[in-house]
Motif scaffolding. Structure first.
Motif, PDB file in Angstrom:
ATOM      1  N   PRO A  27       0.833  -1.065  -0.182  1.00 33.91           N
ATOM      2  CA  PRO A  27       0.078  -0.136  -0.051  1.00 33.91           C
ATOM      3  C   PRO A  27       0.753   1.258   0.027  1.00 33.91           C
ATOM      4  CG  PRO A  27      -0.662  -1.571   1.778  1.00 33.91           C
ATOM      5  CD  PRO A  27       0.388  -2.267   1.112  1.00 33.91           C
ATOM      6  N   GLU A  28       2.038   1.199   0.594  1.00 33.02           N
ATOM      7  CA  GLU A  28       2.811   2.420   0.792  1.00 33.02           C
ATOM      8  C   GLU A  28       3.556   2.803  -0.606  1.00 33.02           C
ATOM      9  OE1 GLU A  28       2.742  -0.274   2.666  1.00 33.02           O
ATOM     10  OE2 GLU A  28       3.432   0.407   4.923  1.00 33.02           O
ATOM     11  N   ASP A  29       3.530   1.630  -1.517  1.00 33.14           N
ATOM     12  CA  ASP A  29       3.910   2.177  -2.753  1.00 33.14           C
ATOM     13  C   ASP A  29       2.850   2.736  -3.588  1.00 33.14           C
ATOM     14  OD1 ASP A  29       6.545   0.538  -2.296  1.00 33.14           O
ATOM     15  OD2 ASP A  29       5.408  -1.211  -2.991  1.00 33.14           O
ATOM     16  N   GLN A  30       1.650   2.254  -3.541  1.00 34.84           N
ATOM     17  CA  GLN A  30       0.904   2.511  -4.270  1.00 34.84           C
ATOM     18  C   GLN A  30       0.340   4.075  -4.060  1.00 34.84           C
ATOM     19  OE1 GLN A  30      -2.232  -0.466  -5.337  1.00 34.84           O
ATOM     20  NE2 GLN A  30      -1.030  -2.092  -3.937  1.00 34.84           N
ATOM     21  N   VAL A  31       0.651   4.829  -3.059  1.00 39.18           N
ATOM     22  CA  VAL A  31      -0.048   6.071  -2.701  1.00 39.18           C
ATOM     23  C   VAL A  31       0.964   7.169  -3.179  1.00 39.18           C
ATOM     24  CG1 VAL A  31       1.076   5.981  -0.477  1.00 39.18           C
ATOM     25  CG2 VAL A  31      -1.094   7.323  -0.716  1.00 39.18           C
ATOM     26  N   LEU A  32       2.135   6.946  -3.254  1.00 39.09           N
ATOM     27  CA  LEU A  32       3.248   7.985  -3.954  1.00 39.09           C
ATOM     28  C   LEU A  32       3.264   8.505  -5.331  1.00 39.09           C
ATOM     29  CD1 LEU A  32       6.106   6.802  -1.602  1.00 39.09           C
ATOM     30  CD2 LEU A  32       4.244   8.383  -0.741  1.00 39.09           C
ATOM     31  N   GLN A  33       3.730   9.405  -5.274  1.00 34.66           N
ATOM     32  CA  GLN A  33       3.883  10.223  -6.584  1.00 34.66           C
ATOM     33  C   GLN A  33       5.269  10.659  -6.924  1.00 34.66           C
ATOM     34  OE1 GLN A  33       1.266  13.865  -7.316  1.00 34.66           O
ATOM     35  NE2 GLN A  33       1.384  13.518  -9.519  1.00 34.66           N
ATOM     36  N   SER A  34       5.992  10.395  -7.607  1.00 35.52           N
ATOM     37  CA  SER A  34       7.460  10.942  -7.628  1.00 35.52           C
ATOM     38  C   SER A  34       7.893  12.065  -8.545  1.00 35.52           C
ATOM     39  CB  SER A  34       8.335   9.899  -8.193  1.00 35.52           C
ATOM     40  OG  SER A  34       7.701   9.690  -9.719  1.00 35.52           O
ATOM     41  N   MET A  35       6.728  12.470  -9.240  1.00 36.47           N
ATOM     42  CA  MET A  35       6.928  13.614 -10.188  1.00 36.47           C
ATOM     43  C   MET A  35       5.342  14.361 -10.569  1.00 36.47           C
ATOM     44  SD  MET A  35       8.685  12.711 -13.589  1.00 36.47           S
ATOM     45  CE  MET A  35       8.204  11.131 -14.392  1.00 36.47           C
ATOM     46  N   PRO A  36       5.278  15.397 -11.037  1.00 31.30           N
ATOM     47  CA  PRO A  36       4.123  15.656 -11.624  1.00 31.30           C
ATOM     48  C   PRO A  36       3.350  14.984 -12.652  1.00 31.30           C
ATOM     49  CG  PRO A  36       5.198  17.727 -11.228  1.00 31.30           C
ATOM     50  CD  PRO A  36       6.219  16.724 -10.921  1.00 31.30           C
ATOM     51  N   ASP A  37       4.653  14.554 -13.476  1.00 34.45           N
ATOM     52  CA  ASP A  37       4.110  13.709 -14.764  1.00 34.45           C
ATOM     53  C   ASP A  37       3.499  12.322 -14.355  1.00 34.45           C
ATOM     54  OD1 ASP A  37       4.702  15.509 -16.582  1.00 34.45           O
ATOM     55  OD2 ASP A  37       6.587  15.289 -16.999  1.00 34.45           O
ATOM     56  N   ALA A  38       3.932  11.706 -13.232  1.00 41.26           N
ATOM     57  CA  ALA A  38       3.398  10.372 -12.898  1.00 41.26           C
ATOM     58  C   ALA A  38       2.311  10.294 -11.855  1.00 41.26           C
ATOM     59  CB  ALA A  38       4.743   9.573 -12.254  1.00 41.26           C
ATOM     60  N   SER A  39       1.700   9.306 -11.735  1.00 34.80           N
ATOM     61  CA  SER A  39       0.603   9.314 -10.657  1.00 34.80           C
ATOM     62  C   SER A  39       0.713   8.104  -9.859  1.00 34.80           C
ATOM     63  CB  SER A  39      -0.652   9.041 -11.541  1.00 34.80           C
ATOM     64  OG  SER A  39      -0.975  10.271 -12.436  1.00 34.80           O
ATOM     65  N   PRO A  40       0.148   8.044  -8.543  1.00 35.16           N
ATOM     66  CA  PRO A  40       0.098   6.962  -7.867  1.00 35.16           C
ATOM     67  C   PRO A  40      -0.530   5.910  -8.228  1.00 35.16           C
ATOM     68  CG  PRO A  40      -0.696   8.883  -6.581  1.00 35.16           C
ATOM     69  CD  PRO A  40      -0.483   9.402  -8.241  1.00 35.16           C
ATOM     70  N   THR A  41      -0.091   4.718  -8.056  1.00 38.59           N
ATOM     71  CA  THR A  41      -0.863   3.297  -8.679  1.00 38.59           C
ATOM     72  C   THR A  41      -2.203   3.535  -8.308  1.00 38.59           C
ATOM     73  OG1 THR A  41       1.324   2.065  -7.955  1.00 38.59           O
ATOM     74  CG2 THR A  41      -0.687   0.811  -8.157  1.00 38.59           C
ATOM     75  N   LYS A  42      -2.746   3.843  -7.162  1.00 40.43           N
ATOM     76  CA  LYS A  42      -3.955   3.670  -6.737  1.00 40.43           C
ATOM     77  C   LYS A  42      -4.874   4.808  -7.421  1.00 40.43           C
ATOM     78  CE  LYS A  42      -4.155   6.572  -2.361  1.00 40.43           C
ATOM     79  NZ  LYS A  42      -5.248   7.341  -2.424  1.00 40.43           N
ATOM     80  N   TRP A  43      -4.029   5.832  -7.693  1.00 35.87           N
ATOM     81  CA  TRP A  43      -4.863   6.906  -8.788  1.00 35.87           C
ATOM     82  C   TRP A  43      -5.134   6.282  -9.995  1.00 35.87           C
ATOM     83  CZ3 TRP A  43      -4.609   9.111 -13.363  1.00 35.87           C
ATOM     84  CH2 TRP A  43      -5.280  10.261 -13.518  1.00 35.87           C
ATOM     85  N   HIS A  44      -4.255   5.467 -10.567  1.00 36.53           N
ATOM     86  CA  HIS A  44      -4.546   4.936 -11.797  1.00 36.53           C
ATOM     87  C   HIS A  44      -5.568   3.967 -11.792  1.00 36.53           C
ATOM     88  CE1 HIS A  44      -1.071   6.277 -14.415  1.00 36.53           C
ATOM     89  NE2 HIS A  44      -0.282   6.035 -13.126  1.00 36.53           N
TER      90      HIS A  44
END
Lengths: 425, 425, 425, 425
Positions: free
Chosen positions: B39-56
């Motif tokens: 879950p910790e992986d899925q919530v983060l966003q590394s830059m504006p161009d990328a989205s969190p896993t759970k957002w996808h």
């Protein structure tokens, strides 16, 4: 849920046993604070000044590992050598640090792995305390006070994060209903003259609270209680946020740049002002102390009220006569609440909200930071910060003292910071 | 673990049943991609161009909800009306959007809540497809292709995030060992003349792939395979990143500003170059196609090699004769691998790495975006982007075609983007 | 004051004498453009994309010094070796450059010193041309065309600077009054088919205008004149700047971020829209071509009008039949003016305003930049720019051709850029 | 050239005549300071903290116009009403201000027009003083002291600008050669106890210098002279800029972010360190006081030397016994120079370099800013600034006092700021 309260080491027959208990209780409190949060909550960082919950849980463990276990416990094996880099906050003399502003980009170690790290450190610490007893008491106590500071930061940081979320999460459940009126403000007078401030006596204090020394004060008066939300709304309604004459120059620039029109977390609703709290979004209680205001807002309010903020010496002289009681960290009620208005003449001088003083954070006369990396704890922050006094509803009970100096830059709003007025006499 | 592969709707006797299967399979693939992540992986966003896993995971559900369930399924009740604001990506005609750059500040809904959202949408979609059959086939197919695009983004975004972490997580387990040599590069010639490009025939295509139209091409040659890591290292060793004469002006500015000296994710080690992969940090395989290079790097490499990049028309004309086969999305092997060098003249023209073309992304003659919000899907991005062709090791099988146009700004590096050379003939 | 017009080298019996005259005339024009400006005007830089007037005067001299005098004139002594660093624009192969964004921080050399530098270079150039004649004609002609480009930039850059000033300076005196109506717009049809574009014939052209090559076009129509201010105000009044459905995604982001609600330099007044011009602040003339709009605004206007922008191939095919006449650089009238509407089918296809095309700036098939530093002139800018065609009221007469390709990023507004509509047929 | 020195109003029989002379002399000094500069120099702004020379010349005139001529001189006609907006610095109660960071984008009014503005104001001021005499003495004196502050800023700002220029201009001609050794540093002891600081007596002082009040000091010692360049080079050679243990946390962050390795304006050369001065680039004189260091560098140096910086109270108590003499503003020598080492115990306590104190700039007890806009002069800057004492080689003679409080943020380097050490006793 009631958080475990730190035992007072002095109450116990043997230091080692008392210290082990205190250690266990403080450490449990941190875990208890995080327990109601989802793993997703614990990994995020809302701004460079704040840290993820799991970083707080890990960093406080790293502190014990770095300053106690590695130098003093033979055979201690770290759970992961790379944690040194990840969880060093700012100790340049220890080594490089993962960039502070990017702490919220680390999903690993996961929350569970951080809890394993804590357990690993706790086992070793209990062994160390049992073996070394008195010899490590000072450093252990410093570590526990350090952890208590991070407990407050954990609360303020998670509040800042969750406030961004349109879903307005309430991880700690609904708030206790505590509606009551605030008593009228009156003024308590204090004579001028040569006074002593700074920590004295036994027990723990941070190095920046001493040495105790003399200051000459002019006669002054302190308000009997903090400024309330209702009073602050009067300032807002009078155009306080739109009148540059009330503001410090940097404060006004900030008001303009950020579009400040109310304390942090406030939003207007059809029925009046609301505020985000860790118990969900709630109406603003007019009787409760205003909170989440910057030094700039505190100073502007004081100017509008024809008053000023107290210096930290005035505050300490006034507060030294009052019992260290108040509304401290309790996860059932993580908001300041209205003043009862009974008992001591200075109400709510401890707890509820930190009180901005007019004093820049600087070294007391003859102050010397400790030698080595531990000396980086306080002294190196003595620029561009203002002192706050008295603790808040997020400060652990037992962590506050008359001489305690908190400090933040003057634009800080995410701490539980409020306003107590002063006047010349 | 092998990801479920989307069924081809045309192979089935009744559209509705085939569509329901296809729907189920595509939707399961997304969940399967996320399952190995914490879950910790899925919530983060590394830059504006990328989205969190759970957002996808949530946004792809929102797409079906918005364009199908709300307008067409009577009595459909959204699980939470506020998700409209949180999970709308960029459809201005639908309504306001939570700021893209702040998607990684939302811990709630949690991963589990997002999975509940998906299940809620899936149930309703299956009911809708069962009831409406053919009438919704086009929009459902668009939604599934949309979701497949997000599957690739999910992979590239999580890779970008985890690459920041000094612990070098390997959520998809160790990589399959696939050491082999790359065959020597040779040139495939193509005649000039008036050619047709753009989608034709049955089946699904995005609106930007048409209309099919004529272009006049000069004779050209295309390299038989993509540029390999080994070849790219020769460019690096020859000082390619230090010679401004090879670079576009903006590319050189970027090299200077960002300090680029190698493809994204590469780091030097005592034993040679390594790269971060979703299977952990691995040595760079000299035989595998170079990957995670920007258009600027692709163009500089081509200049250094005395060649150029193909236009998208050249690429499509050349690729149209080749079978749509290759190394596509498979979580056991989320990296490009060395070219077998057998079979078709043009090796690895599909799969492994997207190939930068020399063509800016623009409308084909007589292109018209669809009416309404769905028309925002492609057309509004036709500025400052370059076309990439051929799919990658993160593109779902069945999602790629000769006419498929991917597009990214020329400084993009976190996609699986590589280089195929061209020459005039 | 009328600016001296560049002689056409081909009209003269001996190249050397014609070249010396052309050289003198172009160089004098630059000085004449700067002469009405105060030294204070000539030193400032309003943004990184613009340069100070005196920098333009110096850099164009550096160009002759670097590419002609130093390599070819024995015994040439530079006036100051440090000017190489100060006045190299972007030629990486020549050497380091003073940072572009900081050109406006250099008070020295003063304007007078720059004029001395020009005189020094001019003396040497006249000697070189006299001695070398034909052998230097190509490079000298390139240098003169380069200087003409900087004449236009000098005008656009000083306009951008002075527009910031609340005093609204009018260095070139009041504008000629030219009130007239614009003729109704009609459409000119062109057949599709295989067409040739790109420079051919004798005379000078930049390398990016060739090679001449074939393109297949579909049938299309071009508007008889550019979009007028009056038409653009109708777009504004219809909410064009507030409707995201009309905009490219990046364009809309720019509208939001910059708060665009009108073309650059426009301000509302009680009596209607005004615009800053180099002749002071003036009312917007509804009959004149709209100017100082970005590609994003051009594309949004076209979408609102149910049309599109022409490709550069369409534009060139259409314009090739028209005489190269129009309203070019004249310091008495540095603004576009209303279309007379007589004569050629296509009105104002040259002069007045550059016309945004739908084509990204890229290499023509088989394009090769020149060898050496001079090859940096054009080719390295082929990313993230759109082509504009036709010249403007700030383009020197004689500098424009059917094949001439100007290029700027799509958010550019400080050039004299306007809109001509196209349609499919 | 020697600058005119301001007359002391108290020395003259009639206030009005003395005031007119003082007015004339101070105003002439400003013009004399600007006279050697080219118009091109006077219009540029090197950073938001600095202002163009011509802005200083205009703003100081605006001050007299705003606070004296408009309210008190019947029939006064401003030369241009728009100057109010252009030349108001920060008086919110007067009206809006042209943005400070963009002052360097205004070429108009030109330098000549600003000089006309000055003459216009001067004529009116002489008339006003002649008519009102004593009644305007306080405000005129404030205006003259204000102008003297801008004289120092004019010097520091033009130095900052010209230092950027690779041509290293020397507008004030070559420096006087003043090679001499610095005397050895020794310590002057001062007893602790209750002391008074703050302005008292007659004559002018800024509001922030009072009220005079008591402070309790511990015994301390002050260095007999400022730290020299030679001593500071020893700190540099010992790795001072590379050791985080010596630095305040914000200071260290600044060192890292800006790449500081020496004082501002220093550059290494084959023969040793050089520094840019308004007399050209010169070798660093080891005997002269170190200059252009921030508070952070001052504090780091003091830590390295095992000392500390004095508080402003300590400084004022020590300095109060010394004559107010030293090396003040003189355009023949705009650099600090080596200490003669004769006479007073405390050498160079005035002039040469401002001395950073350990005191944050804050209100003295019972301080009240003046009413109205003039109250914005000092009080609103009391956050995030440190006090400096003693004046510099760019401070006009007669402008400095024992109680004078200068203040700048701790990262400031472009002022003539140096270091005097203190110790506990």
């Amino acid at each position: 849920m009631q958080l475990p309260k730190a035992a007072e080491p002095d109450d116990h027959p043997t230091v080692s046993s008392a210290l082990r208990d205190a250690y266990a209780q403080v450490r449990e409190t941190s875990v208890a604070l995080a327990a109601p949060l989802a793993p997703e909550d614990q990994v995020l960082q809302s701004m460079p000044d704040a840290s993820p919950t799991k970083w707080h849980l890990a960093h406080t463990s790293w502190f014990f590992e770095t300053f106690l276990l590695k130098p003093r416990l033979d055979g201690y094996r770290p759970i992961d050598e790379r944690y040194d880099y990840l969880f060093n906050s700012y100790y340049q003399q220890i080594g490089a640090q993962f960039p502070r502003a990017r702490r919220g980009l680390l999903s690993r170690p996961t929350v569970d792995q951080v809890l394993d790290y804590r357990a690993h450190v706790d086992d070793a610490m209990q062994a160390l305390i049992a073996r070394e007893g008195d010899d490590v008491a000072d450093l252990v106590t410093l570590g526990l006070n350090h952890e208590q500071q991070h407990q407050e930061l954990l609360v303020t940081d998670i509040k800042h994060l969750l406030a961004i979320n349109p879903l307005a999460p309430a991880p700690y459940g609904p708030a206790l209903a505590l509606a009551q009126d605030a008593p009228p403000l009156h003024w308590i007078d204090f004579d001028g003259g040569l006074r002593e401030i700074g920590f004295h006596g036994n027990g723990f204090a941070f190095d920046n609270e001493g040495p105790r020394h003399r200051q000459h004060l002019e006669a002054f008066a302190l308000a009997s209680r903090p400024v309330t939300n209702g009073e602050f709304i009067a300032f807002m309604d009078a155009g306080g946020y739109a009148d540059p004459a009330l503001w410090l120059s940097e404060g006004w620039a900030r008001v303009q740049a950020e579009g400040w029109t109310a304390p942090l977390y406030w939003e207007p609703a059809a029925t009046g002002w609301t505020r985000y709290t860790l118990h969900g979004r709630l109406p603003v209680d007019p009787a409760a102390p205003v909170c989440h205001v910057s030094y700039y807002e505190a100073a502007a309010y004081a100017a509008w009220a024809g008053c000023r903020l107290p210096t930290e010496a005035e505050w300490e002289v006034a507060a030294s006569g009052a019992p260290v009681e108040g509304h401290f960290l309790d996860i059932a009620r993580l908001e300041p609440s209205a003043c009862g208005g009974t008992g001591a003449k200075l109400w709510q001088i401890y707890g509820d909200v930190w009180e901005w003083t007019a004093s820049a954070y600087s070294a007391y006369p003859r102050y010397r930071p400790a030698a080595g990396a531990i000396g980086e704890y306080n002294g190196k922050f003595m620029s561009n910060q203002m002192v706050l006094r008295g603790g808040s509803c997020a400060t652990p009970a037992g962590h506050i003292r008359p001489s305690y100096r908190n400090f933040f830059p003057p634009d800080t709003r995410w701490q539980y910071s409020g306003i107590r007025l002063a006047q010349d006499r």
